[in-house]
Design an enzyme around this catalytic site. Structure first.
Site, PDB file in Angstrom:
ATOM      1  N   SER A   1     -59.837  13.703-106.667  1.00  0.00           N
ATOM      2  CA  SER A   1     -60.033  12.378-106.074  1.00  0.00           C
ATOM      3  C   SER A   1     -61.504  11.966-106.147  1.00  0.00           C
ATOM      4  O   SER A   1     -61.841  10.868-106.610  1.00  0.00           O
ATOM      5  CB  SER A   1     -59.552  12.416-104.616  1.00  0.00           C
ATOM      6  OG  SER A   1     -59.958  11.285-103.916  1.00  0.00           O
TER       7      SER A   1
ATOM      8  N   ARG B   1     -51.722  10.796 -99.506  1.00  0.00           N
ATOM      9  CA  ARG B   1     -52.231  12.046 -98.918  1.00  0.00           C
ATOM     10  C   ARG B   1     -52.462  11.878 -97.432  1.00  0.00           C
ATOM     11  O   ARG B   1     -52.188  12.754 -96.619  1.00  0.00           O
ATOM     12  CB  ARG B   1     -53.528  12.464 -99.617  1.00  0.00           C
ATOM     13  CG  ARG B   1     -53.301  13.130-100.962  1.00  0.00           C
ATOM     14  CD  ARG B   1     -54.586  13.212-101.734  1.00  0.00           C
ATOM     15  NE  ARG B   1     -55.585  14.005-101.060  1.00  0.00           N
ATOM     16  CZ  ARG B   1     -56.902  13.852-101.233  1.00  0.00           C
ATOM     17  NH1 ARG B   1     -57.368  12.936-102.058  1.00  0.00           N
ATOM     18  NH2 ARG B   1     -57.739  14.610-100.598  1.00  0.00           N
TER      19      ARG B   1
ATOM     20  N   ASP C   1     -56.036   7.051-108.009  1.00  0.00           N
ATOM     21  CA  ASP C   1     -56.514   7.701-106.782  1.00  0.00           C
ATOM     22  C   ASP C   1     -56.181   6.857-105.552  1.00  0.00           C
ATOM     23  O   ASP C   1     -55.891   7.405-104.489  1.00  0.00           O
ATOM     24  CB  ASP C   1     -58.024   7.952-106.847  1.00  0.00           C
ATOM     25  CG  ASP C   1     -58.511   8.633-105.585  1.00  0.00           C
ATOM     26  OD1 ASP C   1     -58.040   9.753-105.317  1.00  0.00           O
ATOM     27  OD2 ASP C   1     -59.313   8.055-104.838  1.00  0.00           O
TER      28      ASP C   1
ATOM     29  N   HIS D   1     -73.539  12.821-104.827  1.00  0.00           N
ATOM     30  CA  HIS D   1     -72.377  12.566-103.986  1.00  0.00           C
ATOM     31  C   HIS D   1     -72.413  13.470-102.762  1.00  0.00           C
ATOM     32  O   HIS D   1     -72.665  14.667-102.879  1.00  0.00           O
ATOM     33  CB  HIS D   1     -71.084  12.844-104.764  1.00  0.00           C
ATOM     34  CG  HIS D   1     -69.857  12.657-103.920  1.00  0.00           C
ATOM     35  ND1 HIS D   1     -69.290  11.414-103.710  1.00  0.00           N
ATOM     36  CD2 HIS D   1     -69.118  13.536-103.215  1.00  0.00           C
ATOM     37  CE1 HIS D   1     -68.238  11.553-102.912  1.00  0.00           C
ATOM     38  NE2 HIS D   1     -68.115  12.822-102.589  1.00  0.00           N
TER      39      HIS D   1
HETATM   40  N1  URA Z   1     -63.557  11.501-100.732  1.00  0.00           N
HETATM   41  C1  URA Z   1     -62.690  11.101-101.708  1.00  0.00           C
HETATM   42  O1  URA Z   1     -62.946  10.174-102.435  1.00  0.00           O
HETATM   43  N2  URA Z   1     -61.531  11.774-101.824  1.00  0.00           N
HETATM   44  C2  URA Z   1     -61.215  12.810-101.050  1.00  0.00           C
HETATM   45  O2  URA Z   1     -60.166  13.370-101.224  1.00  0.00           O
HETATM   46  C3  URA Z   1     -62.113  13.215-100.048  1.00  0.00           C
HETATM   47  C4  URA Z   1     -63.289  12.531 -99.913  1.00  0.00           C
END
Ligand code: URA
Length: 426
Positions: free
Chosen positions: A185, A170, A163, A84
């Site tokens: 997240s 957010r 999320d 990631h």
């Molecule tokens: N990528 C995500 O999936 N969530 C975040 O908060 C920041 C980057």
């Protein structure tokens, strides 16, 4: 004890640590609609100000993960690995690393994301390949891992639904940059596939979300520790994002550059980051891929063939990779400095935003042929009038061109290293 929203909010506002049950109630309220936007926004703000400790971050992540589907792939393919990136400009490492590792016998699964702000999205880049189908479910993923050793998709609405709602809030409540919220997240989606190990590429520098090194290091530590606390092997590398990674920024041009990398023509910075992440992931999953094996996979053509094999298995046409250059936008504009000197700084965030603007049609559509070729790296000498970059645009746009040129600063400072420090190990 009853988990009452008012009491949870009051406790977090006062800086108290919440229990797993309380955090589970917040997440259930987000996923199921039981909590209003106002209550969730208050929770997010309280967390952004008061923070979460390690146990709370783990509990929030677990609850968000469990709000959706979990594929538990490592139960069938124990060595399957994932990577990631926290996102950057010109970051095509996932595209290069995944077929490269798969060609070396390291199975890879990746659920990719869309562009966010100034950063490009791997899913958007891949979708420029006709026919490629990024919709995955567990069964399809397992079939691809068995046949090709590689499955790349895009997160569906069944993965971590909590999320989706929290992230959108957010964005509207100035709580995007809270480290525990970012951690929960990212991991709630990443852990859903259930890989056996995960390596994080945490970017720092002015083109990263965490532009300050200390914040990037803290995010790396939180990601790794939270994964470990949830039983997943993980580590993180901190890498530089104070200039685009590699030589190209855009959609088809980054796929073009990926092909070049797999054919042994990759630029040094991009290959170095890819290689270190690949080795780190293999170390975590125990597949024993060595640097020599990576080199051999490129030199023998195996990595390049793996890209074709994977593309075909997910519905694409490998022949489309041969004709990518034809798809570059036709107006080629050279960007040059007004003085001679050393390339001292790149306003990488601004560059990413301008390229996103250049590729955006205003109706949400992406002009995949728009791109930017970097001709100089930080620390390079630049003679008067020498090109710094070339923009491939659909049509001339003087304002955009001059703003792009202004992203490059000539001066006397040197180049940063592509990799920063040792891995944050798990
Ligand atoms: N990528 C995500 O999936 N969530 C975040 O908060 C920041 C980057």
């Amino acid at each position: 004890m009853a988990v009452n929203p008012y009491r949870i909010l009051a406790r977090k506002r006062a800086g108290e640590a919440l229990s797993a049950e309380e955090l589970g109630a917040v997440v259930a309220g987000a996923a199921g609609g039981g909590w209003s936007d106002a209550q969730l926004a208050a929770f997010l703000m309280a967390v952004a100000i008061r923070g979460l400790d390690g146990a709370e971050t783990r509990a929030l992540t677990r609850a968000m993960l469990e709000s959706g589907e979990q594929w538990r792939l490592a139960e069938e393919v124990p060595t399957v690995g994932d990577k990631h990136s926290t996102g950057g400009v010109g970051d095509k490492v996932s595209l290069v690393l995944s077929p490269l590792l798969a060609a070396c016998g390291q199975p890879v699964v990746m659920l990719t994301g869309r562009a966010l702000g100034h950063t490009g999205g791997t899913a958007d880049k891949l979708e420029t390949l006709p026919g490629l189908d990024l919709a995955l479910d567990r069964q399809r993923c397992l079939r691809l891992l068995e046949r090709v050793g590689l499955a790349v998709g895009i997160a569906t609405s069944d993965i971590a639904p909590a999320d989706r709602r929290l992230y959108a809030l957010r964005d509207r409540t100035a709580t995007v940059d809270s480290l525990p919220l970012i951690t929960a997240s990212i991991l709630s989606k990443k852990l859903a596939t259930g890989a056996g190990g995960i390596v994080f590429d945490v970017k720092t520098g002015n083109g990263a979300f965490m532009s300050r090194l200390d914040d990037a290091r803290e995010l790396a530590r939180l990601l790794v520790e939270t994964c470990r606390g949830l039983g997943l092997r993980a580590s993180a590398l901190l890498t530089d994002m104070s200039q685009p990674l590699g030589r190209w920024v855009g959609h088809t041009v980054e796929v073009e550059e990926t092909v070049a990398c797999l054919e042994g023509e990759g630029p040094e910075d991009l290959m170095r980051v890819t290689r270190e992440l690949a080795l780190e992931l293999s170390r975590l999953t125990g597949t024993g891929v060595t640097g020599e094996a990576l080199d051999r996979a490129i030199a023998s053509g195996a990595a390049r063939r793996k890209l074709d094999e994977w593309l075909e298995a997910q519905g694409g046409d490998p022949r489309s990779l041969e004709r990518l250059a034809e798809r570059r936008a036709p107006e080629v504009v050279t960007l040059a400095g007004e003085t001679a000197g050393v390339l001292a700084a790149v306003d990488n965030r601004r560059l990413g935003l301008l390229m996103a603007e250049a590729a955006g049609g205003g109706d949400g559509a992406i002009d995949a042929g728009v791109g930017l070729e970097l001709c100089r790296r930080l620390g390079d000498e630049v003679a008067l009038g020498e090109p710094l970059a070339r923009a491939y645009l659909r049509r001339r746009d003087r304002r955009l061109e001059s703003e792009l040129a202004a992203c490059f600063e000539l001066g006397e400072r040197g180049a940063p290293p592509a990799l920063i420090g040792d891995p944050v190990a798990g």
